[in-house]
Design an enzyme around this catalytic site. Structure first.
Site, short mmCIF file in Angstrom:
data_model
loop_
_atom_site.label_atom_id
_atom_site.label_comp_id
_atom_site.label_asym_id
_atom_site.label_seq_id
_atom_site.Cartn_x
_atom_site.Cartn_y
_atom_site.Cartn_z
N LYS A 1 0.82 -1.22 0.00
CA LYS A 1 0.00 0.00 0.00
C LYS A 1 0.85 1.27 0.00
O LYS A 1 2.06 1.25 0.26
CB LYS A 1 -0.99 -0.03 1.16
CG LYS A 1 -2.09 -1.05 0.89
CD LYS A 1 -3.25 -0.98 1.85
CE LYS A 1 -4.36 -1.92 1.39
NZ LYS A 1 -5.49 -1.99 2.35
N ARG B 1 -3.18 -10.14 4.87
CA ARG B 1 -3.57 -10.29 3.47
C ARG B 1 -2.45 -9.71 2.60
O ARG B 1 -2.13 -8.52 2.71
CB ARG B 1 -4.89 -9.56 3.21
CG ARG B 1 -5.40 -9.61 1.78
CD ARG B 1 -6.68 -8.77 1.67
NE ARG B 1 -7.27 -8.83 0.34
CZ ARG B 1 -6.92 -8.06 -0.69
NH1 ARG B 1 -5.96 -7.15 -0.54
NH2 ARG B 1 -7.52 -8.18 -1.86
#
Length: 296
Positions: A225, A265
């Site tokens: 991210k 994840r």
């Protein structure tokens, strides 16, 4: 909270003795990280099996990009992308999570063999979602969400991001419980990168104990991210591309595992699978504390 008992168990899923690793299969042409690489059904199924071979405990299959600015696909196209991949992986015995905001996609994916519904809106995007999941008695991920990110609709203003995320997640969990989903089938996710900037994401990772206080297993989805790119770039530097953030992702995975996360994840599984196993080994090596007074 680094003890194994703090992770919790999600009813309807296997019970792992450490933080689980959720591998990502994006059946999309426009994901921020790997858009288009697994868009073909056969390629997506192979990729899911490769992730399991590399150490993934479960695989998260999604057919709609949720990156900022992404345009939603229609229901028919999302079903076309997702259901055959779920069916193919389920036939190979893979534990599957379906990443969707649509009740119809969740329903058909569960019928095709998915075991878990991972809805980034926590059931807010589609009012039919909670009844569908409750009827199926399926586990459900409730992520912190403040709306779609199209057109710059980020709504990322917080006075105290940790308190506000915890409070908003608590309210959403209560709504999900009221909708009939059992408490032992709820997972919470702070929604890193969703209506949050890098300082918000780091603050939430530094306060995972506050999220544990919600009383449900915790999923941490930090993989590749933007906040990791900014950390790696340093002041004034250019963030590395998403696929060059996997070592940083593994570092977050180890920290999350140590802090008691139920699962992480990730896109690149092998490094994170190693990281969570090392974190578990260190937990297991922690010597019990004894009262040594008078021993000398």
């Amino acid at each position: 909270m680094s003890e194994l008992s703090g992770r919790g168990h999600v009813a309807g899923l296997p019970e792992w003795d450490r933080c689980a690793v959720m591998g990502v299969v994006n059946v999309t042409p426009d994901s921020f990280s790997d858009g288009g690489r697994w868009f073909d059904t056969t390629a997506a199924i192979k990729h899911g099996l490769d992730l399991v071979a590399e150490g993934a405990d479960l695989v998260d299959v999604g057919g709609e990009s949720t990156r900022p600015g992404a345009t939603r696909v229609d229901e028919t196209e999302e079903l076309r992308r997702v259901v055959p991949v779920v069916r193919g992986l389920a036939s190979e015995g893979v534990v599957i999570s379906v990443d969707t905001m649509r009740a119809s996609v969740a329903e058909q994916a569960l019928a095709a063999g998915a075991a878990l519904v991972n809805d980034v809106s926590g059931g807010l995007a589609d009012p039919a979602m909670i009844p569908v999941v409750a009827e199926a008695d399926a586990p459900f991920v409730v992520m912190h969400w403040r709306g779609f990110l199209e057109g710059g609709n980020v709504r990322g203003v917080y006075d105290d991001v940790v308190t506000e995320v915890v409070d908003e997640l608590h309210a959403r969990v209560e709504a999900v419980l009221a909708g009939g989903i059992a408490p032992d089938r709820i997972v919470v996710d702070p929604g890193l990168g969703f209506s949050k900037d890098g300082t918000h994401d780091l603050a939430l990772l530094a306060a995972l104990d506050r999220l544990h206080a919600l009383g449900h297993p915790l999923l941490v989805a930090a993989s590749r991210k933007r906040f990791l790119g900014r950390v790696l770039a340093g002041p004034g530097g250019a963030p590395p591309p998403a696929r060059e953030r996997d070592a940083a992702t593994a570092a977050v995975s180890a920290l999350a595992a140590h802090a008691g996360a139920w699962a992480v994840r990730v896109h690149e599984v092998r490094a994170t699978a190693d990281a969570v196993r090392v974190a578990r080994a260190i937990e297991g090596a922690r010597a019990p504390q004894h009262d040594t007074e008078g021993a000398l």
